[in-house]
Structure formats: structure tokens, C-alpha cells
Design a protein around this motif. Structure first.
Motif, PDB file in Angstrom:
ATOM      1  N   ILE B  52       0.748  -1.132   0.038  1.00 55.07           N
ATOM      2  CA  ILE B  52      -0.035   0.033  -0.012  1.00 55.07           C
ATOM      3  C   ILE B  52       0.992   1.260   0.168  1.00 55.07           C
ATOM      4  CG2 ILE B  52      -1.765   1.227   1.296  1.00 55.07           C
ATOM      5  CD1 ILE B  52      -2.646  -1.650   0.481  1.00 55.07           C
ATOM      6  N   ALA B  57       0.677   3.885  -6.400  1.00 51.54           N
ATOM      7  CA  ALA B  57      -0.600   2.997  -6.804  1.00 51.54           C
ATOM      8  C   ALA B  57      -0.456   2.690  -8.258  1.00 51.54           C
ATOM      9  CB  ALA B  57      -1.889   3.704  -6.470  1.00 51.54           C
ATOM     10  N   THR B  65       0.863  -5.880  -7.155  1.00 52.00           N
ATOM     11  CA  THR B  65       0.143  -4.494  -7.535  1.00 52.00           C
ATOM     12  C   THR B  65       0.193  -3.574  -6.269  1.00 52.00           C
ATOM     13  OG1 THR B  65      -1.037  -5.743  -9.086  1.00 52.00           O
ATOM     14  CG2 THR B  65      -1.713  -3.538  -8.531  1.00 52.00           C
ATOM     15  N   TYR B  67      -1.556  -0.681  -4.179  1.00 56.85           N
ATOM     16  CA  TYR B  67      -2.829   0.115  -4.056  1.00 56.85           C
ATOM     17  C   TYR B  67      -2.694   1.136  -3.017  1.00 56.85           C
ATOM     18  CZ  TYR B  67      -4.687  -4.208  -5.920  1.00 56.85           C
ATOM     19  OH  TYR B  67      -5.122  -5.418  -6.703  1.00 56.85           O
ATOM     20  N   ASP B  72      -9.045  -0.202  -1.365  1.00 60.24           N
ATOM     21  CA  ASP B  72      -8.726  -0.385  -2.523  1.00 60.24           C
ATOM     22  C   ASP B  72      -8.224  -2.049  -2.942  1.00 60.24           C
ATOM     23  OD1 ASP B  72      -9.575   2.071  -3.272  1.00 60.24           O
ATOM     24  OD2 ASP B  72      -7.301   2.615  -3.723  1.00 60.24           O
ATOM     25  N   ILE B  73      -8.071  -2.872  -1.887  1.00 58.32           N
ATOM     26  CA  ILE B  73      -7.481  -3.976  -2.281  1.00 58.32           C
ATOM     27  C   ILE B  73      -8.512  -4.977  -2.512  1.00 58.32           C
ATOM     28  CG2 ILE B  73      -6.205  -6.121  -1.235  1.00 58.32           C
ATOM     29  CD1 ILE B  73      -4.950  -4.301   0.613  1.00 58.32           C
TER      30      ILE B  73
END
Ligand SMILES: Cc1ncc(COP(=O)(O)O)c(C=O)c1O
Lengths: 439, 166
Positions: B52, B57, B65, B67, B72-73
Motif C-alpha cells: 500500500i 498505486a 500490484t 494499492y 482498494d485491495i
């Protein structure tokens, strides 16, 4: 701020004797072997290229090559770190290697440090002469006077170095006062705790930052293995004052890694392996680590008897007509007796000196006349040892240095072992008689 | 009631055993930052670590990826590991409490030097387990004898034979 003891981590606080047997040596998990295996092995197989990369980048824990780390050596490192109450330990080839390793982490060319005038003679030569070749300058100071230590500080001074109980004996350093001077100057106090061992004295409890050992002596205990160790308390912030770029700034010898930032209280011990042992190469052999582990398993018992025998021998010598003086902090007559009661409450060690009325010639004759005490240059063996420093270990020193180191021509050093104390005393008695007839 | 800063070996082992996925708040894309060391290590130990970092992001760190926030995950995760300062930890904990049910969060872990008593009390009141001022990499290594390999004092005294998966 953390409120708990980071080394307990909420778990039981085991006693010294339990830790000297168990710390660092859980059963070997693959085979169940209870005694620590001797990993007589140079190199360790990687799982794959990514694992190798993680190991070299210090991103994961594990073994690469035994110049850096070895499982048997690591067991001893953890045990000694635990016994001293430190964060981590780095074992190396000898006590002298430990001193180089400790200073190597702290010093840049042109830096200085303060060292006690009363150190093992070999250390005075190493720190005063050989370290000069790295452009590290020692300022020798009588550390009985903390004000003199404070006066000797310069902006280039990076450490204060003393022995808790000084070789050849009888001198105890006021660790708490010296730690206060070091703290004000924002530099570490390094203590050689060889003569006391962590059973008798724990310098971290008095504010020291780094402890070094010659494990050759009481820790291995049987005169089998030359070795050394550097133990870090984990309490010094190497980045704070900007004085220690090898630990607290990006390290060019480790592709720009900042050890303090990345490893926090583990920075010193990580650096001592990843840069110190890697590039200085003074590694401890696994066999020596194993023998030293065996020694530590009986440390408390041996130190108790070493201290008791030494005190009795010192009392005998103090009353002997051939003996001018005895310098042993266990004796009530010692100027260091009060410091010994504070810093070494369980006993003042077993290495001490005496002065012979007959001078240099009597010293030589006395060591030669001993039948039970071994005439050799070591301390901390189960066997009682005798030495005439002026003609042996301290012969590199000039007269002023000899006097400052407590190793004048009339001085004999004893390291009292674990034999029947009456036999030790009888041998010294006959040797003194022989020395008297020679002068 | 203040949240305790002492954790027994058994408590920490249970957390590290029951956790499979970790949202790491403050994960850095730079390989030589402490968060990167911790993320790589936890990945090697079989944990999924989800980075995170609002500034990064949509990019990737160590194959995962990044976030902007916990909300948002898209997947659920067990633990929030906070690599921010003690003050910044407060709002992150509140965000975690808000999405705890939906995401399945059970543990809030604050890194070495990160202590926020008020936030810890709110999280514990919401039924979450809180660890402060610790690093999961160091604790995993300490409790599985790997820290000892580097000569560190693990503080562990035990005559039990540890089980190894062969
Ligand atoms: C107090 C002290 N420090 C350091 C050393 C050096 O240790 P080593 O001989 O293991 O290099 C000795 C050795 O005599 C010593 O007595």
C-alpha cells in the motif's frame, strides 16, 4: 519508547547458569542431535538464484560461506551475546581480531580513540603501534581519572577502550563513570571483558556499548582454542551524530546499504559479519567454536573456584616475606577493592600480580622453579599459570609503559587454576624459597 | 486499559502461523529500504504481501500490484503491517477497523518504533489483535532460529526439538 526488556520479549527471564548451557543451542532440528554439531563446512547450497541474491543482499537470514557465518560459530555468538545481555555477537579468530573488528566498524582514517594505560601488553602494542598503520590514533589515558578522559576527548575521538578487570591484574575500571563520559561525548564505551567473563561482570549493565573478548581464556577454559568475540548491546544509535559513516551512512563497501537504517539495533552485528569478517577475514574455526561452547557450559562453576583459589593464594602471598606487594582486587588492601565489590561482586577473577623483593632476577628464578604452575603466556586455563611479564609478554614496552601497565621488572603474574589450592600454594612456596636463595 | 508492549513467544508464533496475507502500508519500491527487506523475506516464507503506497498505486513492487489504500485491495487479507510513523499509524488503524469485517482483517501490526496506544485501544475494542514496536520479519526469524544464524540473541531457551518440514 519501548517499555519491556527487548531480550526477554515477554518470556521467562532464565538464570545465568541455564543460559550458559542452553542459549544459542536448541537441539539440531533435522537430526535431533542434542550437542551442537561441528559444521566443518565452508559453503552452503542455494535453493535457486533468487535465494542466492536475497542472501547476498542481506534480505534473508542464512548461510553463504563460512568466512562470514557458520552454524557452529553462530551458536557460540548467540550464547555469548545472551550471557552479556547484548543484541548480537560476532566471533572471530582471536581476541586481537575482535579488537580490530570492533574498531574497524567505528573508525575512519585520521580518527582517534582513548585507551586505558592499563591494558594487556599485547593490546597496548596493537592499539598504539599497529593501529597507526590504518591511521587510527590511540590516546592512552589513566582511566582512574574520568576527568582526564574527558580532557583527552577531541572531535575526532570515536571510542573509549578499557578492560573491566585489567591484565596483568588487580585493576578494576570504573565502568559507570567512564560510560557517562562516553555518553556525553556521544561515542561508545568498548570494554574488554576477558578477565572477568560475563559471569563476574556485565559491562552493558553499567552503560558500556560494546564488549570484546579473548575467548581463548576463561570462556574456552581449557587452553585448547584461540578465539575472540565482539558483542554489541544494540543500544547505540550509529546514525544520530553523523560520526560513524560505516554504520550510520550509506556504505560503499555494501552497495550503499545504510546498516543503522536497515537493521536498527542489529546494525553493528550485521556490519561486523557482512563487511568486517567478509573483508578482514579473521574468522573463527567451527572446531574452536565447538570447544569454546563446551567451555561456557561450565563457566559459572569454574569461575567460582578460580576466584576462591586465587583469593586464598593472594592472601598467602601477601603474608610471605619474599613478596613486596600483591595486586589483587579481591584483597581488602587493594586500592581497587571497593570497585571490585561494585563491579565484580561474585569474585575478582583469578589473574593477579605480585612484586618480588628480589626484582628481575628473582622473577626469572621463581617462574623457572615452579613444578606445578606452568610457565607460559596465557591466562584463564584450568591449570595454574605463571609468567614474568617484563621478560616475556610485555617486553615490547618501554620502562614507563611497563610501570603504567603494572608490569615492572619485579612483577610476576599468576593465573590461578582449579587444582587443589594447597598444592598451588606449596609449589609457590618452594619457588619463592628457590628465588630467595638465588638473590 | 493500555495495550501491552510485551508479547510472549507463543502469542507471536500463533499470529505468524495463522496469518497468510499481509497488507504492508508504506511499502517502498526501493530495494534497500527496510520495508522492502521485510516484504521480500515474508514472501520467501510463503506470505502474500500486498503493498500500500498512494504515491506508487498501480505500479508493482516485488511482483505485487500497489494499492493506494486498504479499501482498494480487491482481495481479503489477514494482517495490516504499518511501516509509517506512530502518528500516521492512527488514521491507518481507523481505516483498517472500518474495513476489517469486509476484508477479514484479524491483526494490526506496527513496526519497530511505531507505537500508538490510542489507536491500539480502538483496534482491540473492535476485536482486532494488536502488536506494536516489532518487525514481523525479525520475529519470524527469531522464533524460527534464523536470527540466531546471524549471531543474534533470540532470547529463546528450549530443549524441544523444533519440527522442520522436509
Ligand atoms: C585481556 C586480554 N585481551 C585481549 C587478549 C588478546 O587475545 P588473543 O590472545 O586471543 O588474541 C588477551 C590475551 O592475552 C588478554 O589477556
Amino acid at each position: 519508547m519501548t517499555t519491556d526488556d527487548p531480550f526477554k520479549r515477554g518470556n521467562r527471564d532464565f538464570g545465568f547458569e541455564t543460559r550458559m548451557i542452553h542459549a544459542g543451542t536448541q537441539p539440531e532440528p533435522v537430526t535431533g542431535a542434542r550437542q551442537t554439531p561441528i559444521f566443518q563446512n565452508t559453503s552452503y547450497v542455494f535453493h535457486d538464484a533468487d535465494h542466492a541474491a536475497s542472501l547476498f543482499n542481506l534480505q534473508t537470514f542464512g548461510f553463504i560461506y563460512s568466512r562470514l557465518t557458520n552454524p557452529t560459530v553462530a551458536a557460540l555468538e548467540e550464547r555469548l551475546a545472551n550471557l552479556e545481555g547484548g543484541r548480537g555477537g560476532t566471533c572471530c579468530a582471536s581476541g586481537h581480531a575482535a579488537q580490530i573488528l570492533a574498531f574497524f566498524a567505528l573508525m575512519e582514517p585520521g580518527d582517534r580513540f582513548i585507551a586505558s594505560t592499563r591494558l594487556y601488553g599485547g593490546s597496548i602494542t596493537q592499539l598504539g603501534k599497529t593501529f597507526k598503520k590504518f591511521d587510527w590514533q590511540a590516546d592512552f589515558v589513566d582511566v582512574d581519572d574520568p576527568a582526564a578522559v574527558r580532557r583527552a576527548l577531541t572531535p575526532k575521538t570515536k571510542a573509549i577502550f578499557v578492560e573491566s578487570l585489567a591484565n596483568p591484574g588487580g585493576v578494576v575500571s570504573d565502568l559507570e563513570a567512564l560510560a557517562a563520559v562516553a555518553r556525553e561525548a556521544e561515542i561508545p564505551l568498548i570494554v574488554d571483558n576477558t578477565m572477568a567473563t560475563p559471569y563476574l561482570c556485565r559491562p552493558f549493565d553499567w552503560g558500556a556499548d560494546i564488549v570484546v573478548h579473548s575467548t581463548t581464556k576463561f570462556l574456552s577454559g581449557n587452553g585448547t582454542s584461540v578465539g575472540g568475540a565482539v558483542i554489541d548491546s544494540g543500544r547505540f544509535d550509529w546514525a544520530a551524530g553523523g560520526k560513524f559513516p560505516g554504520l550510520g551512512a550509506p556504505e560503499p563497501a555494501y552497495h550503499g546499504l545504510n546498516f543503522q537504517e536497515t537493521f536498527g539495533d542489529m546494525a553493528f552485528t550485521m556490519q561486523a559479519h557482512a563487511v568486517g569478517l567478509r573483508d578482514l577475514g579473521a574468522t573463527m574455526a567451527p572446531m574452536n567454536a565447538f570447544l569454546t561452547l563446551l567451555g561456557t557450559e561450565t563457566l559459572s562453576l569454574r569461575m567460582e573456584r578460580h576466584c576462591a583459589n586465587a583469593k586464598q593464594v593472594a592472601e598467602f602471598l601477601e603474608g610471605h616475606p619474599q613478596v613486596a606487594w600483591v595486586s589483587c582486587a579481591a584483597l581488602a588492601s587493594s586500592p581497587y577493592h571497593a570497585l571490585a565489590q561494585k563491579y565484580l561482586p561474585l569474585g575478582a577473577g583469578s589473574v593477579f600480580t605480585l612484586g618480588l623483593k628480589g626484582g628481575y632476577a628473582a622473577g626469572v628464578k621463581m617462574v623457572e622453579a615452579c613444578e606445578l604452575l606452568s610457565h607460559l603466556a596465557n591466562i584463564g586455563d584450568v591449570r595454574s599459570l605463571i609468567l614474568h611479564p617484563a621478560s616475556t609478554t610485555h617486553r615490547q614496552l618501554n620502562e614507563a609503559q611497563l610501570a603504567a601497565a603494572g608490569a615492572g621488572p619485579e612483577v610476576v603474574r599468576l593465573s590461578i587454576g582449579l587444582e587443589t589450592v594447597d598444592d598451588i600454594i606449596a609449589d609457590l612456596d618452594q619457588a619463592l624459597a628457590a628465588a630467595a636463595s638465588a638473590t | 486499559m493500555t495495550s501491552s508492549l510485551t508479547y510472549s513467544n507463543a502469542e507471536l508464533l500463533a499470529i505468524l502461523r495463522d496469518t497468510r496475507s499481509v497488507a504492508m502500508v508504506g511499502a517502498s519500491p526501493k530495494w534497500n529500504r527496510p520495508s522492502s527487506f521485510a516484504m521480500k523475506y515474508l514472501q520467501e516464507k510463503g506470505y502474500r504481501v500486498i503493498p500500500i503506497n498512494p504515491g506508487h498505486a498501480g505500479k508493482e513492487i516485488l511482483g505485487e500490484t500497489v494499492y493506494a489504500s486498504l479499501a482498494d485491495i480487491p482481495d481479503s487479507f489477514d494482517m495490516v503491517d504499518i511501516f509509517r510513523n506512530s502518528e500516521a499509524a492512527g488514521p491507518i488503524v481507523d481505516e483498517a477497523i472500518a474495513v476489517a469485517k469486509e476484508k477479514g482483517i484479524k491483526v494490526i501490526w506496527m513496526q519497530l518504533g511505531v507505537i500508538n496506544q490510542a489507536a491500539a485501544e480502538r483496534a482491540e475494542a473492535a476485536g482486532l489483535t494488536v502488536v506494536m514496536d516489532r518487525c514481523p520479519k525479525i520475529e519470524f526469524g527469531r522464533l524460527h532460529s534464523e536470527l540466531s544464524w546471524g549471531g543474534f540473541n533470540s532470547g529463546i531457551i528450549s530443549a524441544k526439538r523444533r519440527r522442520v518440514r522436509l
